[in-house]
Write an enzyme that holds these catalytic residues in place. Structure first.
Site, PDB file in Angstrom:
ATOM      1  N   TYR A 160       1.223  -1.329   0.167  1.00 57.06           N
ATOM      2  CA  TYR A 160       0.374  -0.276  -0.103  1.00 57.06           C
ATOM      3  C   TYR A 160       0.976   0.988   0.157  1.00 57.06           C
ATOM      4  CZ  TYR A 160      -3.575  -2.974   1.257  1.00 57.06           C
ATOM      5  OH  TYR A 160      -4.395  -4.073   1.816  1.00 57.06           O
ATOM      6  N   HIS A 193       0.186 -12.090   1.226  1.00 53.96           N
ATOM      7  CA  HIS A 193      -1.538 -11.040   1.027  1.00 53.96           C
ATOM      8  C   HIS A 193      -1.925 -12.201  -0.341  1.00 53.96           C
ATOM      9  CE1 HIS A 193      -1.582  -6.554  -0.105  1.00 53.96           C
ATOM     10  NE2 HIS A 193      -2.765  -6.685  -0.392  1.00 53.96           N
TER      11      HIS A 193
END
Length: 340
Positions: free
Chosen positions: A56, A114
């Protein structure tokens, strides 16, 4: 009857800790300018659960927000994730170290894989130097490319993904490296994100003393993920839900403008975000709603129990397969991650 403000998750040695039942999502989509102020607002409004990820690119500003909020670190449940180019067992801890350094924290509360695949890195040195500022290329993030696409390390990806390419693979060595970060005190729990039932089954025999704490997946009334959530409950794996408000479908439709959803929100004296977050918590899952608007940040916290009839209406919006998946989620290299 009110909704729970936390759910238990499994940690090492058969113990449990509490995860706040509402998380604040920090996915930045390339623009990180909003993240610090919005996170400070969220923490001051009452959020005590932040969902983050190395990819991110907001580690530094989220760390600043935690310190500026005045909320003690021990009262905040912080989750982060490693991107697949750190998925080789030798590199799992490296990403965690980069996250902790970027955020200025001593530990995470939860560290997740992830995705169920692993990408080959350019090199260990490239990973050590990798950063996630918006202008960086995939190579500057340590991702090895061939013909413009990431090179998949099938050997360390989940067995079902590897088998689709007539390869042999397993995520177990990576999972064991994740467990080691708990033993070293760098994270309290470990879990996964975007894993299917078969991919969870691959890891279950290898939980040992450190279990799979949660599986973070896309969930909303268009994509209720009932079999995957039920499987998690059966095995003590809490489901956390990204995109609880969905995104935009290929035809331009959005859940936030769905007539039935808006009708239910009005009936219950809620805005749509409150309704969708309430539905998620009432199902025993943790929504990770994101907003940069202070008023919506505050209202998204105000969940309350819905009537059984209203829950059934929302449940009935679900579509089969990938039809309910929204177009702004998922990786771009075409690997079919979602199988139940």
């Amino acid at each position: 009857m009110s909704l729970p403000n936390a759910f238990p998750i499994r940690v090492a040695d058969g113990k449990t800790i509490q995860m706040p039942s509402l998380g604040y999502g920090t996915w930045a989509s390339g623009d990180t300018s909003w993240a610090k102020d919005a996170t400070v607002t969220a923490l001051k409004a009452g959020y005590r659960h932040l969902d983050c990820a190395w990819f991110y690119g907001v580690d530094e500003v989220i760390g600043q927000a935690i310190r500026e909020s005045g909320v003690p670190r021990e009262q905040i449940f912080v989750t982060s994730k490693f991107w697949p180019n750190f998925g080789h067992p030798e590199n799992v801890e490296l990403c965690l170290d980069k996250i902790l350094k970027g955020m200025g924290l001593d530990y995470l509360d939860q560290y997740l894989a992830h995705w169920p695949c692993v990408i080959q890195p350019v090199s260990r040195q490239a990973l050590e130097q990798a950063n996630t500022s918006p202008e960086t290329s995939p190579e500057q993030r340590g991702i090895l490319l061939k013909d413009g696409k990431p090179v998949i390390d099938w050997q360390h990806s989940t067995s079902n993904l590897a088998a689709q390419q007539n390869q042999k693979g397993t995520f177990v060595p990576t999972w064991r490296a994740m467990q080691e970060t708990v033993r070293k005190g760098k994270t309290r729990t470990v879990g996964v994100s975007n894993f299917s039932i078969s991919e969870l089954e691959e890891l279950l025999p290898h939980e040992a003393d450190i279990p799979i704490s949660c599986n973070q997946i896309e969930v909303h009334p268009w994509l209720p993920q009932n079999p995957l959530i039920d499987f998690g409950k059966k095995h003590g794996i809490l489901t956390t839900c990204y995109s609880p408000f969905a995104g935009q479908k290929a035809d331009g439709a959005t859940l936030l403008k769905d007539p039935q959803v808006n009708e239910l929100a009005e009936k219950n004296g809620m805005d749509v975000g409150q309704l969708l977050q309430s539905w998620a918590v009432q199902r025993g899952t943790v929504p990770l709603g994101k907003s940069a608007t202070p008023a919506r940040i505050r209202s998204n916290l105000e969940v309350r129990r819905l009537g059984d009839g209203d829950v059934k209406v929302l449940d009935g919006l679900g579509l089969r397969g990938d039809e309910g998946r929204t177009v702004d989620n998922g990786p771009e290299w075409g690997v079919p991650f979602f199988r139940n």
